[in-house]
Enzyme design. Structure first.
Site, mmCIF file in Angstrom:
data_model
loop_
_atom_site.group_PDB
_atom_site.id
_atom_site.type_symbol
_atom_site.label_atom_id
_atom_site.label_comp_id
_atom_site.label_asym_id
_atom_site.label_seq_id
_atom_site.Cartn_x
_atom_site.Cartn_y
_atom_site.Cartn_z
ATOM 1 N N SER A 98 17.261 47.840 35.713
ATOM 2 C CA SER A 98 16.861 47.863 37.188
ATOM 3 C C SER A 98 15.480 48.523 37.480
ATOM 4 O O SER A 98 14.740 47.830 38.123
ATOM 5 C CB SER A 98 17.869 48.905 37.779
ATOM 6 O OG SER A 98 19.076 48.639 37.885
ATOM 7 N N LEU A 138 12.994 48.323 51.432
ATOM 8 C CA LEU A 138 13.538 47.539 52.289
ATOM 9 C C LEU A 138 14.765 48.364 52.999
ATOM 10 O O LEU A 138 14.779 48.251 54.204
ATOM 11 C CB LEU A 138 13.988 46.136 51.698
ATOM 12 C CG LEU A 138 14.539 45.159 52.453
ATOM 13 C CD1 LEU A 138 13.543 44.532 53.641
ATOM 14 C CD2 LEU A 138 15.186 43.951 51.774
ATOM 15 N N GLU A 140 17.375 50.616 54.698
ATOM 16 C CA GLU A 140 17.101 51.893 55.448
ATOM 17 C C GLU A 140 18.485 52.537 55.771
ATOM 18 O O GLU A 140 19.518 52.085 55.578
ATOM 19 C CB GLU A 140 16.523 51.637 56.866
ATOM 20 C CG GLU A 140 15.164 50.972 56.648
ATOM 21 C CD GLU A 140 14.551 50.756 57.881
ATOM 22 O OE1 GLU A 140 15.099 51.190 59.278
ATOM 23 O OE2 GLU A 140 13.078 50.713 58.017
ATOM 24 N N ILE A 170 16.255 53.973 47.177
ATOM 25 C CA ILE A 170 15.175 53.167 46.460
ATOM 26 C C ILE A 170 14.968 53.503 45.109
ATOM 27 O O ILE A 170 14.689 54.678 44.653
ATOM 28 C CB ILE A 170 13.754 53.549 47.451
ATOM 29 C CG1 ILE A 170 14.042 53.068 48.739
ATOM 30 C CG2 ILE A 170 12.673 52.574 46.723
ATOM 31 C CD1 ILE A 170 14.419 51.811 49.188
ATOM 32 N N ALA A 250 14.738 38.675 41.959
ATOM 33 C CA ALA A 250 15.526 40.046 41.167
ATOM 34 C C ALA A 250 16.838 39.724 41.137
ATOM 35 O O ALA A 250 17.585 40.069 40.033
ATOM 36 C CB ALA A 250 15.561 41.145 42.131
ATOM 37 N N GLU A 371 20.874 44.634 45.910
ATOM 38 C CA GLU A 371 20.439 43.098 46.152
ATOM 39 C C GLU A 371 21.379 42.279 47.065
ATOM 40 O O GLU A 371 21.533 41.179 46.440
ATOM 41 C CB GLU A 371 20.149 42.489 44.674
ATOM 42 C CG GLU A 371 19.155 43.620 43.987
ATOM 43 C CD GLU A 371 17.623 43.477 43.915
ATOM 44 O OE1 GLU A 371 17.420 42.517 44.910
ATOM 45 O OE2 GLU A 371 17.115 44.260 43.440
ATOM 46 N N GLY A 372 22.115 42.684 47.875
ATOM 47 C CA GLY A 372 23.151 41.779 48.418
ATOM 48 C C GLY A 372 24.498 42.201 47.937
ATOM 49 O O GLY A 372 24.653 41.937 46.691
ATOM 50 N N THR A 373 25.373 42.684 48.499
ATOM 51 C CA THR A 373 26.613 43.048 48.166
ATOM 52 C C THR A 373 27.399 41.807 47.937
ATOM 53 O O THR A 373 26.987 40.655 48.269
ATOM 54 C CB THR A 373 27.499 43.524 49.239
ATOM 55 O OG1 THR A 373 27.903 42.906 50.436
ATOM 56 C CG2 THR A 373 26.615 44.987 49.916
ATOM 57 N N HIS A 374 28.544 41.997 47.143
ATOM 58 C CA HIS A 374 29.406 40.906 46.679
ATOM 59 C C HIS A 374 29.978 40.174 47.810
ATOM 60 O O HIS A 374 29.822 38.785 47.698
ATOM 61 C CB HIS A 374 30.512 41.601 46.057
ATOM 62 C CG HIS A 374 31.706 40.798 45.341
ATOM 63 N ND1 HIS A 374 31.089 40.141 44.170
ATOM 64 C CD2 HIS A 374 32.854 40.417 45.470
ATOM 65 C CE1 HIS A 374 32.340 39.311 43.771
ATOM 66 N NE2 HIS A 374 33.499 39.655 44.616
HETATM 67 C C1 LIG Z 1 21.724 52.715 42.879
HETATM 68 C C2 LIG Z 1 20.997 51.501 44.030
HETATM 69 C C3 LIG Z 1 19.907 51.395 44.045
HETATM 70 C C4 LIG Z 1 19.146 50.485 45.021
HETATM 71 N N1 LIG Z 1 17.801 50.284 44.803
HETATM 72 C C5 LIG Z 1 17.192 49.674 46.071
HETATM 73 C C6 LIG Z 1 15.946 49.369 46.238
HETATM 74 O O1 LIG Z 1 15.251 49.727 45.211
HETATM 75 N N2 LIG Z 1 15.313 48.922 47.231
HETATM 76 C C7 LIG Z 1 15.916 48.831 48.358
HETATM 77 O O2 LIG Z 1 15.285 48.223 49.483
HETATM 78 N N3 LIG Z 1 17.579 48.848 48.489
HETATM 79 C C8 LIG Z 1 17.981 49.364 47.177
HETATM 80 N N4 LIG Z 1 19.465 49.613 47.289
HETATM 81 C C9 LIG Z 1 20.139 49.433 48.258
HETATM 82 C C10 LIG Z 1 21.095 48.162 48.477
HETATM 83 O O3 LIG Z 1 20.424 46.969 48.445
HETATM 84 C C11 LIG Z 1 21.992 48.411 49.687
HETATM 85 O O4 LIG Z 1 23.003 49.549 49.305
HETATM 86 C C12 LIG Z 1 22.964 47.161 49.939
HETATM 87 O O5 LIG Z 1 22.007 46.205 50.454
HETATM 88 C C13 LIG Z 1 24.109 47.589 51.002
HETATM 89 O O6 LIG Z 1 23.412 48.098 51.949
HETATM 90 P P1 LIG Z 1 24.209 49.547 52.396
HETATM 91 O O7 LIG Z 1 24.645 50.192 51.403
HETATM 92 O O8 LIG Z 1 24.016 49.956 53.759
HETATM 93 O O9 LIG Z 1 25.970 48.953 52.782
HETATM 94 P P2 LIG Z 1 26.315 48.205 54.280
HETATM 95 O O10 LIG Z 1 25.492 47.160 54.677
HETATM 96 O O11 LIG Z 1 26.600 49.189 55.313
HETATM 97 O O12 LIG Z 1 27.673 47.545 53.955
HETATM 98 C C14 LIG Z 1 28.930 48.243 53.613
HETATM 99 C C15 LIG Z 1 30.113 47.207 53.398
HETATM 100 O O13 LIG Z 1 30.077 46.290 54.616
HETATM 101 C C16 LIG Z 1 30.038 45.090 54.003
HETATM 102 N N5 LIG Z 1 29.329 44.223 55.234
HETATM 103 C C17 LIG Z 1 28.035 44.325 55.832
HETATM 104 N N6 LIG Z 1 28.002 43.305 56.628
HETATM 105 C C18 LIG Z 1 28.934 42.569 56.675
HETATM 106 C C19 LIG Z 1 29.245 41.240 57.171
HETATM 107 N N7 LIG Z 1 28.361 40.599 58.077
HETATM 108 N N8 LIG Z 1 30.325 40.553 56.960
HETATM 109 C C20 LIG Z 1 31.079 41.178 56.079
HETATM 110 N N9 LIG Z 1 31.137 42.155 55.498
HETATM 111 C C21 LIG Z 1 29.881 42.867 55.762
HETATM 112 C C22 LIG Z 1 29.399 45.039 52.769
HETATM 113 O O14 LIG Z 1 29.417 43.907 52.095
HETATM 114 C C23 LIG Z 1 29.766 46.290 52.346
HETATM 115 O O15 LIG Z 1 30.946 46.107 51.710
HETATM 116 C C24 LIG Z 1 19.913 50.257 46.414
HETATM 117 C C25 LIG Z 1 21.273 50.545 46.338
HETATM 118 C C26 LIG Z 1 21.786 51.430 45.115
HETATM 119 C C27 LIG Z 1 23.499 51.988 45.217
#
Ligand SMILES: Cc1cc2nc3c(=O)[nH]c(=O)nc-3n(C[C@H](O)[C@H](O)[C@H](O)COP(=O)(O)OP(=O)(O)OC[C@H]3O[C@@H](n4cnc5c(N)ncnc54)[C@H](O)[C@@H]3O)c2cc1C
Length: 392
Positions: A98, A138, A140, A170, A250, A371-374
């Site tokens: 990472s 990115l 918030e 971040i 990434a 980087e985008g959830t599953h």
């Molecule tokens: C250890 C770690 C390091 C990270 N590093 C960085 C970094 O360097 N820079 C950065 O910018 N970010 C970083 N992130 C953030 C990461 O990219 C976000 O956690 C991720 O994009 C998900 O956002 P969230 O946690 O707010 O979840 P949410 O967006 O709140 O999602 C919660 C759940 O809802 C689901 N969901 C959301 N929208 C929908 C939809 N439309 N339809 C169906 N399901 C949905 C998601 O799949 C998830 O299961 C990091 C996260 C972690 C845990």
């Protein structure tokens, strides 16, 4: 922790498709991970400390900016070398990968792609050598999967921009010297700004109590009336497409990296199963354990082929964001399943830090989310094949 006896699986002789340069990069990465990462990573993860000692080694193997041209200090490698490097590093630990991914794909990449020549010359060589470390802001607190709703914004104050807002989750934030921050201007357009540590009103509190990616430092970025010099705006691209292009790079690295974690779990379980005896014979001789191992190597092999082809497409500039998305989703999920199965194969020993499996398993919980959830990657594939967005 046990000595690192890792042997990389290659069931379909993929080695035969690699160039001498690919093999050189892969071998150098493997050697470095065995020498500098394996001996210290378990303790760093247990203590939840980022092992700063690895920065120089990562720079030496070309881990910061593998695909950035050499004139800016990068390694100037192709996409398959980059992938093999990420695979080798994540074989050691997802947190170390990472750190590398953020520096390379999320900090150096946007400065190279969207920065001007002055910005490239000022930042890239120092980032490549590890003299300077960066992070990417990115996400918030209220905008994760939907970054377009971001609230962080800046105003044009004539001779500078005034930045306000907050970023969360971040990677590298607590020690980064610079942050590439995505924020909206007065017209609501998203732009990248380079914010430097020491600018008044900018702070980076660390996020504690993580059960995952414990050897990687994570934090917030807080901007309170930060005066950002105008020359720190990345002029080459605006709109959400700019940060999303960085994420493509990434995510591609993650697709390769997650395979490394899976390979380490498989290799550990295979060796353990051949050595561990119960009921008078090695547990590898029981059908249920063979089923687990056979399924693991099948899934790893499929992922290797998927990723190799993706690397070829990327080298030709033809890999689509949706193709990268599919590989990231598939390979991380595959690695997570393998880590879980491998852990069971080690019985009680599987939960200890004597072996790397449980650490990989916990790390992959972050990798499947960032980087985008599953789920979001599934929706990207769904959108791509139907032409209909199911995001909202
Ligand atoms: C250890 C770690 C390091 C990270 N590093 C960085 C970094 O360097 N820079 C950065 O910018 N970010 C970083 N992130 C953030 C990461 O990219 C976000 O956690 C991720 O994009 C998900 O956002 P969230 O946690 O707010 O979840 P949410 O967006 O709140 O999602 C919660 C759940 O809802 C689901 N969901 C959301 N929208 C929908 C939809 N439309 N339809 C169906 N399901 C949905 C998601 O799949 C998830 O299961 C990091 C996260 C972690 C845990």
């Amino acid at each position: 922790m046990k000595p690192d006896n890792f042997q990389s699986p290659d069931y379909y002789n993929l080695d035969e498709l690699l160039t001498d340069e690919h093999k050189m990069v892969r071998d150098a990465t493997r050697e470095w991970v065995k020498k500098d990462v394996s001996p210290i990573i378990e303790e760093a993860a247990q203590k939840a400390e980022f092992p700063e000692s690895i920065i120089k080694g990562l720079a030496d193997i070309g881990g910061f900016g593998p695909t950035i041209p050499q004139e800016y200090g990068g390694a100037g490698l192709d996409q398959i070398s980059y992938g093999l490097m990420m695979q080798g590093i994540e074989r050691g630990d997802s947190g170390v990968r990472s750190t590398t991914s953020v520096q390379s794909s999320l900090v150096m990449f946007p400065i190279h792609e969207f920065g001007n020549e002055d910005q490239r010359k000022k930042y890239l060589p120092k980032l490549a050598s590890g003299e300077m470390m960066g992070c990417f802001g990115l996400t918030e607190p209220d905008h994760g999967s939907n970054p377009s709703g971001m609230l962080t914004h800046y105003e044009d104050k004539g001779d500078h921009y005034l930045l306000n807002g907050a970023k969360m989750w971040i990677s590298n934030a607590p020690f980064a010297d610079i942050a590439v921050v995505w924020a909206k201007n007065e017209n609501g357009r998203i732009n990248g700004l380079i914010v430097e540590r020491g600018m008044e009103g900018f702070s980076t509190p660390e996020t504690h109590n993580k059960w995952s990616l414990r050897a990687s430092a994570t934090g917030e970025l807080i901007f309170h009336d930060v005066k950002v010099p105008k020359e720190n705006l990345l002029p080459g691209k605006d709109g959400l497409g700019a940060p999303l292009t960085c994420l493509d790079s990434a995510r591609y690295g993650i697709a390769w990296g997650a395979m490394g974690a899976a390979m380490d779990c498989y290799d550990t379980a295979l060796r353990y199963a051949k050595e561990r005896e119960q009921f008078g014979k090695p547990i590898a001789g029981f059908q249920l354990q063979q089923k687990k191992l056979a399924e693991m190597i099948t899934e790893i092999t499929k992922a290797q082929l998927l990723t190799f082809r993706l690397g070829q497409l990327k080298n030709e500039g033809k890999a689509s964001a949706a193709q990268i998305s599919m590989a990231k989703r598939n390979n991380v999920d595959m690695a997570k399943t393998i880590a879980s199965e491998a852990r069971q194969m080690l019985g009680g020993m599987g939960i200890t830090g004597e072996y790397s499996i449980m650490r990989h398993m916990m790390n992959l919980e972050s990798v499947i989310t960032y980087e985008g959830t599953h789920d979001i990657h599934l929706l990207i594939t769904g959108n791509d094949i139907t032409g209909i967005s199911a995001f909202k």
